[in-house]
Design an enzyme around this catalytic site. Structure first.
Site, short mmCIF file in Angstrom:
data_model
loop_
_atom_site.label_atom_id
_atom_site.label_comp_id
_atom_site.label_asym_id
_atom_site.label_seq_id
_atom_site.Cartn_x
_atom_site.Cartn_y
_atom_site.Cartn_z
N SER A 61 0.92 -1.23 -0.01
CA SER A 61 0.13 0.22 -0.08
C SER A 61 1.08 1.40 0.11
O SER A 61 1.83 1.54 -0.87
CB SER A 61 -0.97 0.04 1.09
OG SER A 61 -2.20 0.99 0.86
N ASP A 205 -5.85 -3.99 -2.21
CA ASP A 205 -4.69 -3.73 -1.49
C ASP A 205 -4.21 -4.93 -0.78
O ASP A 205 -4.79 -5.80 -0.49
CB ASP A 205 -5.34 -2.79 -0.39
CG ASP A 205 -4.34 -1.88 0.21
OD1 ASP A 205 -3.33 -2.59 0.73
OD2 ASP A 205 -4.55 -0.72 0.31
#
Length: 740
Positions: A61, A205
């Site tokens: 991320s 993610d």
């Protein structure tokens, strides 16, 4: 226990390799955490200052953004400059400035709050609140120096980042491919960002499976892994106080369990104190970076001792490499267009106007992508710079947007009342590049507006436009500044015109029109019958629009000049006077000039001008200009501070005013406006001969206004208090949502 075994193994490995003079490999694992991940920059800065450099990096991320850029050559100071200067909030939406819209479509901008694609006859709900178009373009520019390096092991430092396969929940570890796409996938927070489709996988993610990628650093060959964890812990019981915190907590169990395992694997762990910050605290980038620095300095004694026990000599050799990083411009000698659809490739080719070869800066490439998105023909646009013998080959790739969209907006206006706008828009209907738009306003004052537009995408552009409209809106009559009647206007119109985008800021429209404007009864009206105007004629409109946004602009100007010649028609008045007024050989000319002058970071001065005149053989209520407030889709209405809606019908006017506006918060403003108005009314022709008719009246009036407003996710809000200096009277207005 596993942590201690890892330490013993590292020591054992160091002893075995000591005689071979092979130092242990040091890996950095950077976690996700939204804005809190900017603390990684501070950690990297302090480690480098103390001679600690990694041999490889992994990230998830925000850790993938910081880590990915770090491994292609960005220094901590360059990362800090990027993080603190970027307007993160602007990149976390898919709205493009009006400057990138085709000039032919700017007038229709900012009308809808929600947009849904239509596929197979059904509404398609988005898979994320943000499609991530701007983020993708930003990452393409930031990683431009690595476009020609698909193998992540060939970066200045080897790199890996983690995403999650949305179909089966498995980790996807990127070791090759376009770095920009890998980072975009790794940071795609579920529901917030549209998932990334890559190599027949749907990716979100990496925090879902491995927010702290320590294991991945070991898999790359690291002997010692330093983990930097900025992730949010689970809520305490007294913090679970709402539906949102319940949902967040239940969706975080898997990630929290994974993070605990990865922490145990790490040889050393740095956890910055980020209390008081959230995953959205991008406006506090400096403070977050400082927290990272503080945490790294606090961890240094223990980290240095552990590195020393492994025989690591400090300072470690610096790895910094250029990797073409300093280049922000590229000589493009070739251009190619990629898409699965031939029409999409042709549209890309048609919309790209630059002459090759030429030098492109990253900012110019970003602008080109923005213009392609703003055209509305593409769902996803990307670019890649491929090194060739004499420069770079610029490759645009795109996927087509759905042919049909359903849009909706809501609005409240003190004069127009509440309204719901429903829109159906189709592209490439009948002709390539054609646009059909149908608006239906559901309110006390309904409307149906249709536009069909066909034009070339060249510069200048040429095309044809047909407009048909039925617009109901309120009407008011005043006598000596007193309201004496309220009624309903019904406006039926049809226009066929030639259009041209003369440049990216100037447009022209010229054609034929036919319309019927009627003054209809309301249940409390004093009128007993309907009066109406019917006319046909020709019109010409020139516009120049450089506003950066429609509401509360901070730069640019808006100029319109419109001339209309009526060669046939009549006004029928069915009130106590009765009679019919011919409308042959009549002229109406109107003009607007609005200009914004930035005075500083948070101050603006707007210069507001308007003028108009009608040249009719006989004056009637239905063939005048109406001063007080503007109305969308109605050319004869003008906003004048100090006057109520439709308070002053005139045959000629000229006004000028100034507004001084300042920003109270990021998206709220307050402005003080003054305008002066000259107006005239003539029962005969206003042009030559009117002054001698004896039926000519003119006067001046002045007004001041205080405006408070702002931009919200649901559209603009505007509250205005106005005072007429001559009449000594206040009036108020409010709008909420986009005006339509």
């Amino acid at each position: 226990m596993r942590k201690y075994l890892s330490i013993l193994f590292s020591l054992f490995f160091a002893i075995l390799t000591f005689g071979q003079n092979t130092p242990p490999k040091l890996g950095f694992a950077l976690s996700g955490g939204g804005a809190k991940g900017l603390a990684h920059i501070g950690v990297l800065k302090v480690l480098e200052e103390n001679g600690i450099y990694p041999d490889l990096v992994t990230g998830t991320s925000m850790g993938s953004i910081v880590g990915g850029l770090y491994t292609i050559g960005y220094s901590p100071e360059e990362l800090r400059e990027f993080a603190t200067s970027l307007d993160w909030n602007d990149y976390f939406n898919d709205t493009y400035p009006r400057a990138f819209l085709p000039v032919e479509e700017k007038a229709r901008a900012d009308r809808y709050q929600l947009t849904f694609a239509i596929q197979d006859g059904k509404l398609k709900l988005p898979r994320g609140l943000i499609q991530g178009k701007k983020i993708q373009t930003l990452l393409a520019g930031l990683t431009a120096s690595a476009h020609g390096t698909p193998d992540f092991d060939n970066f200045c430092l080897p790199f890996r980042c983690v995403a999650t396969n949305l179909e089966n929940g498995e980790a996807v570890v990127f070791s090759s491919g376009p770095l920009r796409r890998a980072i975009r996938a790794s940071m795609s927070i579920p529901s917030a960002f549209e998932p990334v489709e890559y190599e027949e996988r749907l990716l979100v993610d990496g925090l879902v499976v491995r927010n702290l990628p320590v294991q991945d650093a070991f898999d790359m060959g690291a002997d010692f892994v330093l983990g930097v964890d900025v992730g949010s812990p689970l809520y305490e019981r007294d913090e679970i106080t709402s539906v949102l915190t319940v949902l967040d907590q239940t969706s975080s169990f898997g990630s929290a369990s994974s993070t605990m395992k990865q922490r145990e694997l790490a040889d050393y762990l740095i956890m910055p104190d980020l209390e008081g910050f959230s995953t959205l605290s991008y406006d506090k980038a400096d403070s977050l970076i400082l927290r990272g620095e503080e945490a790294a300095r606090k961890a240094l004694p223990g980290l240095l001792a552990q590195l020393d026990s492994l025989g690591v000599e400090l300072p470690m050799p610096s790895w910094r490499c250029e990797h073409n990083l300093q280049r922000d411009s590229f000589m493009v000698t070739e251009v190619a267009f990629k898409s699965d659809e031939a029409m999409t490739r042709r549209t890309l080719n048609q919309l790209f106007h630059a002459h090759i070869p030429r030098v492109f800066t990253l900012e110019q490439l970003s602008d080109e992508i923005s213009r392609l998105y703003a055209s509305g023909f593409f769902k996803l646009v990307d670019y890649e710079l491929q090194p060739v013998a004499d420069g770079y080959r610029l490759v645009f790739s795109a996927s087509a947007a759905p042919a049909w969209y359903f849009r909706t907006g809501v609005n409240y206006d003190t004069d127009y009342k509440a309204g719901l706008l429903l829109n159906l828009t189709g592209r490439n209907l009948g002709f390539r590049g054609a646009i059909l738009s149908t608006d239906v306003r559901v309110s006390e004052n309904p409307a149906l507006l249709l536009d069909y537009l066909v034009y070339t995408r060249s510069s200048p552009s040429i095309g044809l436009k047909w407009h048909g409209g039925i617009n109901f809106f309120p009407g008011k009559k005043y006598e000596e500044w007193r309201l004496v009647d309220e009624f309903s206007f019904h406006h039926f119109s049809s226009r066929l015109s030639f259009i041209s985008g003369i440049s990216r800021t100037w447009s022209m429209e010229a054609g034929l029109f036919a319309e019927r404007l009627s003054q209809n009864l309301k249940f409390f009206s004093r009128q007993n019958d309907e009066s109406y105007s019917e006319q046909v004629g020709m019109f010409l409109k020139l516009s120049r629009d450089t506003y950066d946004r429609t509401y509360f602009p901070t730069d640019g100007s808006l100029t319109t000049l419109r001339a209309q010649w009526t060669f046939g028609g009549r006004i029928t008045e069915n009130d106590e006077t009765g009679g019919t007024i011919p409308l042959a050989d009549n002229i109406m000319i109107t003009a607007r000039l609005h200009k914004v002058f930035p005075l500083g970071k948070n101050w603006w001065l707007s210069w507001l001008n308007g003028a108009g005149a009608v040249n009719y053989r006989q004056q009637a209520f239905l063939n005048q200009l109406y001063l007080g407030r503007e109305l969308p889709n109605e050319e004869q209405f003008f906003e004048i501070i100090g006057l109520r809606f439709m308070e002053l019908p005139v045959t000629a006017f000229a006004s000028t005013g100034l507004q001084l506006r300042t920003r109270l918060t990021r998206s709220t403003f307050i402005g003080l406006t003054y305008n002066t108005l000259w107006y005239a009314s003539s029962e005969g022709r206003f042009f030559p001969g009117a002054l001698d008719s004896g039926n000519y009246l003119s006067d001046w009036t002045n007004g001041v206004g205080l405006e408070l407003g702002g931009l919200t996710p649901f559209g603009p809000l505007r509250f205005t208090t106005e005072y007429n200096l001559e009449l000594g009277r206040f009036n108020f207005s409010m709008t909420a949502g986009y005006r339509f």
